[in-house]
Design a protein around this motif. Structure first.
Motif, short mmCIF file in Angstrom:
data_model
loop_
_atom_site.label_atom_id
_atom_site.label_comp_id
_atom_site.label_asym_id
_atom_site.label_seq_id
_atom_site.Cartn_x
_atom_site.Cartn_y
_atom_site.Cartn_z
N UNK A 75 32.49 35.75 32.89
CA UNK A 75 31.31 36.14 33.65
C UNK A 75 31.81 37.11 34.71
N UNK A 76 31.61 38.40 34.49
CA UNK A 76 32.35 39.41 35.24
C UNK A 76 31.46 40.59 35.59
N UNK A 77 31.87 41.31 36.63
CA UNK A 77 31.21 42.56 36.99
C UNK A 77 32.26 43.55 37.47
N UNK A 78 32.18 44.77 36.97
CA UNK A 78 33.01 45.87 37.45
C UNK A 78 32.21 46.65 38.48
N UNK A 79 32.84 46.91 39.65
CA UNK A 79 32.17 47.65 40.72
C UNK A 79 33.08 48.76 41.22
N UNK A 80 32.47 49.80 41.77
CA UNK A 80 33.23 50.93 42.31
C UNK A 80 33.66 50.64 43.74
N UNK A 81 34.87 51.09 44.07
CA UNK A 81 35.36 50.96 45.44
C UNK A 81 36.86 50.99 45.48
N UNK A 82 37.41 51.44 46.61
CA UNK A 82 38.86 51.42 46.73
C UNK A 82 39.37 50.03 47.08
N UNK A 83 38.54 49.24 47.78
CA UNK A 83 38.85 47.84 48.07
C UNK A 83 37.57 47.03 47.88
N UNK A 84 37.71 45.71 47.88
CA UNK A 84 36.52 44.86 47.78
C UNK A 84 35.61 45.10 48.98
N UNK A 85 36.20 45.22 50.16
CA UNK A 85 35.39 45.51 51.35
C UNK A 85 34.65 46.83 51.18
N UNK A 86 35.32 47.84 50.65
CA UNK A 86 34.67 49.12 50.42
C UNK A 86 33.52 49.00 49.43
N UNK A 87 33.71 48.19 48.38
CA UNK A 87 32.64 47.99 47.40
C UNK A 87 31.43 47.32 48.04
#
Length: 408
Positions: A372-384
């Protein structure tokens, strides 16, 4: 089918290739050049270029009201009155005149949630003497429409209370007979003004039908503490450890430090979980709850409905809101909000699943974990979390179900 996610960064870490098969993660290794499109056993395989995106466990919305949503419909003036009863009456006055049916609206909203990264849901469905089972059945229809894209649990919810209108308890039980997954309750003192009778009905039905309990608790300060203590007593007496959730718990954060810690310790001892919607005002003490081992999940509540114009079906937005209202700035704490929005919520839905052990814990992406997964854009999790960009790919049971904010 085997699916390989290439060049992804689990929890924003180093690039990796992640293999999915049978609905679980079966391999995780450092990123390497692309291989052939078949598995070693000759089984069909699919490869997805992660393009360096961050891989997270998919979101778990554990507190949403799909039966009242207006996502996808025109904005309307807010007509609600103060207080739970006044807002409920406003909803009751207007919901039947919506431009489309409960089933259609719930299906649209659930689809938008999935497209944005949510594959695990616990939704309320109002049952009362006005709506009967109409709203409940509309939510069941939405669940069925997206049965291959998300796992959805439905709470039979007495939004109007159980004692103010004759027949309320009976319609609540009828929903349980028809397969509701959870029995709900609400403000035993301030709404029904008889907490013993209210909780006797809720916990009695839970015991009779073998389902968990989820109770809205908007009550302030010491009144909220009193209701919470009654819930604790019943949880212990009935042996319902791990099967009770308190939603909102608005007044608990206003308690004196000693009372609050004592109550948190009781929640931990009885495995009572909490669900928050990241409201304005005094936030839940997430760090204290995590330190005590209390399961906490996040939800979006009403989605642009007759209660509130807020909500956009995006749990990544609600993750930002949780961090903002918690006044978090450190990366570790903002990432903890993402963990609450994903694995934290998953553990509310299933107390046997992996749960967060601390604010630094980042589970859900190891071999054997559910795909159960999601790919998100960002340089870090905080950035995402800060940017909340649209380049997302959503995976349910090892299969892509949405990409670029569109259902597949």
């Amino acid at each position: 089918m085997t699916v390989t996610l290439r060049n992804v960064r689990p929890w924003g870490g180093k690039p990796a290739n992640v293999t999915l098969d049978g609905g679980v993660i079966t391999a995780l290794e450092p990123a390497r050049p692309q291989a052939t499109g078949t598995t070693g056993t000759g089984s069909p395989a699919e490869e997805i270029d992660g393009a360096g995106r961050i891989l997270l466990p998919s979101f778990s919305d554990v507190h949403v009201h799909l039966d009242s949503t207006r996502i996808g419909l025109p904005m309307r003036p807010h007509t609600g009155a103060p207080g739970v009863w006044g807002m409920m009456l406003n909803d009751r006055k207007n919901w039947r005149s919506a431009e489309s049916s409960v089933a259609d609206r719930a299906t649209t909203c659930l689809g938008a949630m999935i497209a944005r990264g949510t594959t695990r849901v616990r939704t309320f469905a109002q049952v009362d003497v006005d709506a009967g089972l109409e709203r409940f059945e509309g939510v069941l229809a939405a669940r069925d429409a997206h049965r291959n894209r998300a796992d959805v649990k439905v709470i039979a919810f007495p939004q109007a209370g159980l004692l103010r209108e004759a027949g309320s308890a009976e319609v609540l039980e009828e929903a349980l007979k028809l397969g509701a997954d959870v029995v709900g309750g609400i403000d035993p003192c301030s709404l029904d003004r008889d907490p013993v009778r209210h909780l006797d009905i809720v916990f009695g039905l839970a015991e009779k039908y073998g389902v968990p309990v989820d109770i809205h608790l908007h009550e302030p300060d010491q009144l909220g503490l009193f209701s919470a203590q009654l819930i604790v007593e019943r949880t212990k007496a009935l042996g319902m450890q791990g099967l009770v959730t308190i939603s909102h718990g608005y007044g608990l954060a206003d308690l004196p430090a000693g009372q609050l810690q004592e109550l948190i310790d009781q929640f931990a001892a009885l495995d009572i979980s909490m669900a928050t919607i990241a409201p304005a005002g005094q936030p839940l003490p997430l760090q204290q709850l995590a330190a005590a081992g209390v399961r906490v999940g996040l939800g979006q509540d009403g989605q642009r409905d007759y209660w509130s114009p807020y909500g956009n079906a995006d749990m990544l937005d609600r993750t930002w809101q949780l961090a903002f209202t918690s006044r978090f700035r450190a990366d570790e704490l903002i990432e903890h909000c993402a963990a609450v929005a994903s694995i934290g919520g998953a553990s509310v839905l299933d107390p046997q699943s992996r749960r967060l052990s601390s604010v630094a814990d980042r589970p859900g992406l190891s071999v054997g974990d559910p795909a159960e997964l999601v790919l998100v854009e960002g340089d870090t999790v905080t950035g995402a979390v800060m940017d909340r960009l649209p380049g997302r790919t959503v995976i349910h049971r090892g299969r892509v179900v949405a990409d670029g904010l569109e259902l597949v």
